[in-house]
Design a protein around this motif. Structure first.
Motif, PDB file in Angstrom:
ATOM      1  N   LEU A  83       3.017   0.010   6.895  1.00 26.71           N
ATOM      2  CA  LEU A  83       2.696  -1.354   5.639  1.00 26.71           C
ATOM      3  C   LEU A  83       1.726  -1.809   4.633  1.00 26.71           C
ATOM      4  CD1 LEU A  83       1.955  -3.109   9.811  1.00 26.71           C
ATOM      5  CD2 LEU A  83       3.749  -2.947   8.285  1.00 26.71           C
ATOM      6  N   VAL A  84       1.994  -0.179   4.421  1.00 24.42           N
ATOM      7  CA  VAL A  84       1.123  -0.201   2.483  1.00 24.42           C
ATOM      8  C   VAL A  84       2.002  -1.167   1.975  1.00 24.42           C
ATOM      9  CG1 VAL A  84       1.079   0.684   0.945  1.00 24.42           C
ATOM     10  CG2 VAL A  84       1.201   2.026   2.971  1.00 24.42           C
ATOM     11  N   VAL A  85       1.130  -1.947   1.128  1.00 25.96           N
ATOM     12  CA  VAL A  85       1.766  -2.610   0.061  1.00 25.96           C
ATOM     13  C   VAL A  85       1.646  -2.658  -1.464  1.00 25.96           C
ATOM     14  CG1 VAL A  85       1.838  -4.505   1.642  1.00 25.96           C
ATOM     15  CG2 VAL A  85      -0.050  -4.441  -0.222  1.00 25.96           C
ATOM     16  N   ASP A  86       0.668  -1.816  -1.283  1.00 27.45           N
ATOM     17  CA  ASP A  86       0.714  -1.090  -2.807  1.00 27.45           C
ATOM     18  C   ASP A  86       2.070  -0.973  -3.491  1.00 27.45           C
ATOM     19  OD1 ASP A  86      -1.516  -1.283  -2.624  1.00 27.45           O
ATOM     20  OD2 ASP A  86      -2.254   0.838  -1.803  1.00 27.45           O
ATOM     21  N   ASP A  87       2.173  -0.805  -4.998  1.00 25.48           N
ATOM     22  CA  ASP A  87       3.304  -0.871  -5.037  1.00 25.48           C
ATOM     23  C   ASP A  87       3.779   0.976  -5.088  1.00 25.48           C
ATOM     24  OD1 ASP A  87       4.853   0.042  -7.732  1.00 25.48           O
ATOM     25  OD2 ASP A  87       4.605  -1.678  -8.630  1.00 25.48           O
ATOM     26  N   PRO A  88       5.320   0.978  -5.048  1.00 23.88           N
ATOM     27  CA  PRO A  88       5.860   2.722  -4.811  1.00 23.88           C
ATOM     28  C   PRO A  88       5.479   3.254  -5.786  1.00 23.88           C
ATOM     29  CG  PRO A  88       7.429   0.438  -3.876  1.00 23.88           C
ATOM     30  CD  PRO A  88       5.755   0.260  -4.180  1.00 23.88           C
ATOM     31  N   ARG A  89       5.268   3.160  -6.743  1.00 21.38           N
ATOM     32  CA  ARG A  89       5.517   3.658  -8.326  1.00 21.38           C
ATOM     33  C   ARG A  89       3.436   4.208  -8.114  1.00 21.38           C
ATOM     34  NH1 ARG A  89       6.718  -0.666 -12.648  1.00 21.38           N
ATOM     35  NH2 ARG A  89       5.596  -1.816 -11.346  1.00 21.38           N
ATOM     36  N   LYS A  90       2.982   3.777  -7.584  1.00 26.23           N
ATOM     37  CA  LYS A  90       1.268   4.568  -7.512  1.00 26.23           C
ATOM     38  C   LYS A  90       1.686   6.057  -6.814  1.00 26.23           C
ATOM     39  CE  LYS A  90      -1.307   0.617  -7.702  1.00 26.23           C
ATOM     40  NZ  LYS A  90      -2.376  -0.579  -6.226  1.00 26.23           N
ATOM     41  N   PHE A  91       2.572   6.076  -5.987  1.00 28.70           N
ATOM     42  CA  PHE A  91       3.335   7.559  -5.525  1.00 28.70           C
ATOM     43  C   PHE A  91       4.637   8.329  -6.236  1.00 28.70           C
ATOM     44  CE2 PHE A  91       1.198   3.767  -3.096  1.00 28.70           C
ATOM     45  CZ  PHE A  91       0.067   4.009  -2.559  1.00 28.70           C
ATOM     46  N   ALA A  92       4.224   9.308  -5.821  1.00 30.63           N
ATOM     47  CA  ALA A  92       4.846  10.787  -5.919  1.00 30.63           C
ATOM     48  C   ALA A  92       5.368  11.589  -5.020  1.00 30.63           C
ATOM     49  CB  ALA A  92       4.839  10.941  -7.289  1.00 30.63           C
ATOM     50  N   LEU A  93       6.252  11.910  -4.981  1.00 29.06           N
ATOM     51  CA  LEU A  93       6.739  13.143  -3.934  1.00 29.06           C
ATOM     52  C   LEU A  93       6.800  14.340  -4.437  1.00 29.06           C
ATOM     53  CD1 LEU A  93       7.433  12.584  -1.308  1.00 29.06           C
ATOM     54  CD2 LEU A  93      10.400  12.952  -1.406  1.00 29.06           C
ATOM     55  N   PHE A  94       6.231  15.321  -4.121  1.00 26.32           N
ATOM     56  CA  PHE A  94       6.240  16.346  -4.207  1.00 26.32           C
ATOM     57  C   PHE A  94       6.883  17.975  -3.275  1.00 26.32           C
ATOM     58  CE2 PHE A  94       3.073  13.631  -6.810  1.00 26.32           C
ATOM     59  CZ  PHE A  94       2.369  14.887  -7.417  1.00 26.32           C
ATOM     60  N   GLU A  95       7.592  18.775  -3.887  1.00 29.81           N
ATOM     61  CA  GLU A  95       8.353  19.600  -3.409  1.00 29.81           C
ATOM     62  C   GLU A  95       7.038  20.521  -3.140  1.00 29.81           C
ATOM     63  OE1 GLU A  95      11.234  21.429  -4.370  1.00 29.81           O
ATOM     64  OE2 GLU A  95      10.665  22.120  -5.647  1.00 29.81           O
ATOM     65  N   ARG A  96       6.755  21.261  -1.362  1.00 25.62           N
ATOM     66  CA  ARG A  96       5.474  22.017  -1.909  1.00 25.62           C
ATOM     67  C   ARG A  96       6.215  23.584  -1.149  1.00 25.62           C
ATOM     68  NH1 ARG A  96       2.771  24.434   2.213  1.00 25.62           N
ATOM     69  NH2 ARG A  96       0.592  24.884   1.259  1.00 25.62           N
ATOM     70  N   TRP A 142      -0.449   0.416 -15.719  1.00 27.73           N
ATOM     71  CA  TRP A 142      -1.293  -0.592 -15.717  1.00 27.73           C
ATOM     72  C   TRP A 142      -0.231  -1.849 -14.733  1.00 27.73           C
ATOM     73  CZ3 TRP A 142      -5.841   0.436 -15.077  1.00 27.73           C
ATOM     74  CH2 TRP A 142      -6.718   0.938 -17.035  1.00 27.73           C
ATOM     75  N   ASP A 143       1.151  -1.781 -15.155  1.00 28.41           N
ATOM     76  CA  ASP A 143       1.999  -2.746 -14.609  1.00 28.41           C
ATOM     77  C   ASP A 143       2.029  -1.870 -12.987  1.00 28.41           C
ATOM     78  OD1 ASP A 143       2.803  -3.628 -17.289  1.00 28.41           O
ATOM     79  OD2 ASP A 143       4.505  -2.163 -17.252  1.00 28.41           O
ATOM     80  N   ALA A 144       1.675  -1.566 -12.011  1.00 30.41           N
ATOM     81  CA  ALA A 144       1.359  -0.482 -10.678  1.00 30.41           C
ATOM     82  C   ALA A 144       0.856  -1.576 -10.444  1.00 30.41           C
ATOM     83  CB  ALA A 144       1.756   0.609 -10.982  1.00 30.41           C
ATOM     84  N   PHE A 145      -0.473  -2.434 -10.784  1.00 31.78           N
ATOM     85  CA  PHE A 145      -1.441  -2.835 -10.559  1.00 31.78           C
ATOM     86  C   PHE A 145      -1.343  -4.481 -10.411  1.00 31.78           C
ATOM     87  CE2 PHE A 145      -3.215   0.700 -12.070  1.00 31.78           C
ATOM     88  CZ  PHE A 145      -3.734   1.685 -11.130  1.00 31.78           C
ATOM     89  N   SER A 146      -1.713  -4.748  -8.880  1.00 28.83           N
ATOM     90  CA  SER A 146      -2.415  -6.473  -8.891  1.00 28.83           C
ATOM     91  C   SER A 146      -3.258  -7.203  -9.801  1.00 28.83           C
ATOM     92  CB  SER A 146      -2.213  -6.859  -7.553  1.00 28.83           C
ATOM     93  OG  SER A 146      -3.707  -6.090  -7.004  1.00 28.83           O
ATOM     94  N   MET A 147      -3.131  -8.305 -10.273  1.00 30.98           N
ATOM     95  CA  MET A 147      -4.147  -8.665 -10.886  1.00 30.98           C
ATOM     96  C   MET A 147      -5.217  -8.661  -9.998  1.00 30.98           C
ATOM     97  SD  MET A 147      -2.737  -9.589 -13.680  1.00 30.98           S
ATOM     98  CE  MET A 147      -4.045 -11.050 -14.319  1.00 30.98           C
ATOM     99  N   PRO A 148      -5.933  -8.584  -8.720  1.00 26.84           N
ATOM    100  CA  PRO A 148      -6.834  -8.665  -7.997  1.00 26.84           C
ATOM    101  C   PRO A 148      -6.914  -7.080  -8.353  1.00 26.84           C
ATOM    102  CG  PRO A 148      -5.541  -9.629  -6.713  1.00 26.84           C
ATOM    103  CD  PRO A 148      -4.568  -9.585  -8.101  1.00 26.84           C
ATOM    104  N   GLU A 149      -6.625  -6.089  -8.219  1.00 25.43           N
ATOM    105  CA  GLU A 149      -6.802  -4.752  -8.335  1.00 25.43           C
ATOM    106  C   GLU A 149      -7.343  -4.760  -9.982  1.00 25.43           C
ATOM    107  OE1 GLU A 149      -3.680  -2.128  -5.915  1.00 25.43           O
ATOM    108  OE2 GLU A 149      -3.257  -3.119  -7.036  1.00 25.43           O
ATOM    109  N   LEU A 150      -6.784  -5.423 -11.162  1.00 22.57           N
ATOM    110  CA  LEU A 150      -7.619  -4.996 -12.567  1.00 22.57           C
ATOM    111  C   LEU A 150      -8.220  -5.951 -12.876  1.00 22.57           C
ATOM    112  CD1 LEU A 150      -3.706  -5.865 -14.253  1.00 22.57           C
ATOM    113  CD2 LEU A 150      -4.956  -3.570 -14.055  1.00 22.57           C
ATOM    114  N   HIS A 151      -8.268  -7.236 -12.092  1.00 26.70           N
ATOM    115  CA  HIS A 151     -10.128  -7.555 -12.484  1.00 26.70           C
ATOM    116  C   HIS A 151     -10.690  -6.860 -11.846  1.00 26.70           C
ATOM    117  CE1 HIS A 151      -8.997 -12.097 -14.096  1.00 26.70           C
ATOM    118  NE2 HIS A 151      -7.560 -11.525 -12.583  1.00 26.70           N
TER     119      HIS A 151
END
Length: 189
Positions: A83-96, A142-151
């Motif tokens: 149920l995470v509402v953060d922008d998916p671009r804030k995350f990355a999938l890595f192979e280990r 910066w586009d990945a952040f919402s306005m409240p996060e930027l404030h």
């Protein structure tokens, strides 16, 4: 894994979550239920109120995916599950991968297919596993952040700047006082 009639296949991948920062979920009067997690949040609707928390360290999630499922879609599915509402671009999938006692991490491109990579690597999880982490490429998207996060960032920077300025003024005030004391202590000759 199972083979489909169209030549594609389906199977499970296991993803370990190694998130350092908190994630945002919709604020509600009650905690989310298992049924809420299965339905997933409506990403098309804007979330007005959020609450942030840290996901459990080293949480593991199994996902049932298709062979053509891309890494970006895996990230989005994981965020929906929690149920995470953060922008998916804030995350990355890595192979280990572990080789000769060394651990290697490689960021997957958005179009890579994790189930295909898992199949090619074989059954040994040390040969290949997947990790979800923050997308730290060195540059801030910066586009990945919402306005409240930027404030909020601006408020934090303002506080840090004020504290730094206070420390500088205090340091030079102390120096000025010591110089004045030294001048008064010296006899004029």
């Amino acid at each position: 894994m199972s083979l489909n009639k169209d030549g594609s296949y389906t199977g499970f991948i296991k993803v370990q979550l190694k998130l350092v920062r908190p994630v945002s979920v919709p604020a509600s009067k009650r905690p989310p239920t298992l049924q809420d997690a299965r339905r997933g949040p409506g990403r098309s609707t804007a979330v007005r109120r959020r609450t942030s928390f840290y996901l459990p360290k080293d949480a593991v999630k199994h996902l049932h995916v298709l062979s053509r499922t891309r890494a970006r879609e895996v990230i989005e599915a994981l965020l929906r599950k929690f149920l995470v509402v953060d922008d998916p671009r804030k995350f990355a999938l890595f192979e280990r991968a572990e080789r000769h006692g060394q651990v290697y991490l490689r960021k997957l491109s958005d179009d890579e297919q994790p189930l295909r990579l898992r199949l090619l690597a074989g059954p040994n999880e040390k040969a290949l596993s997947f990790v979800l982490k923050e997308n730290d490429s060195g540059e801030v998207n910066w586009d990945a952040f919402s306005m409240p996060e930027l404030h909020n960032f601006l408020r934090i920077l303002q506080r840090e700047e004020e504290e730094h300025l206070r420390q500088i003024l205090q340091k030079y005030s102390c120096c000025r006082q010591k110089i004045q004391e030294a001048l008064h202590a010296c006899p004029l000759g």
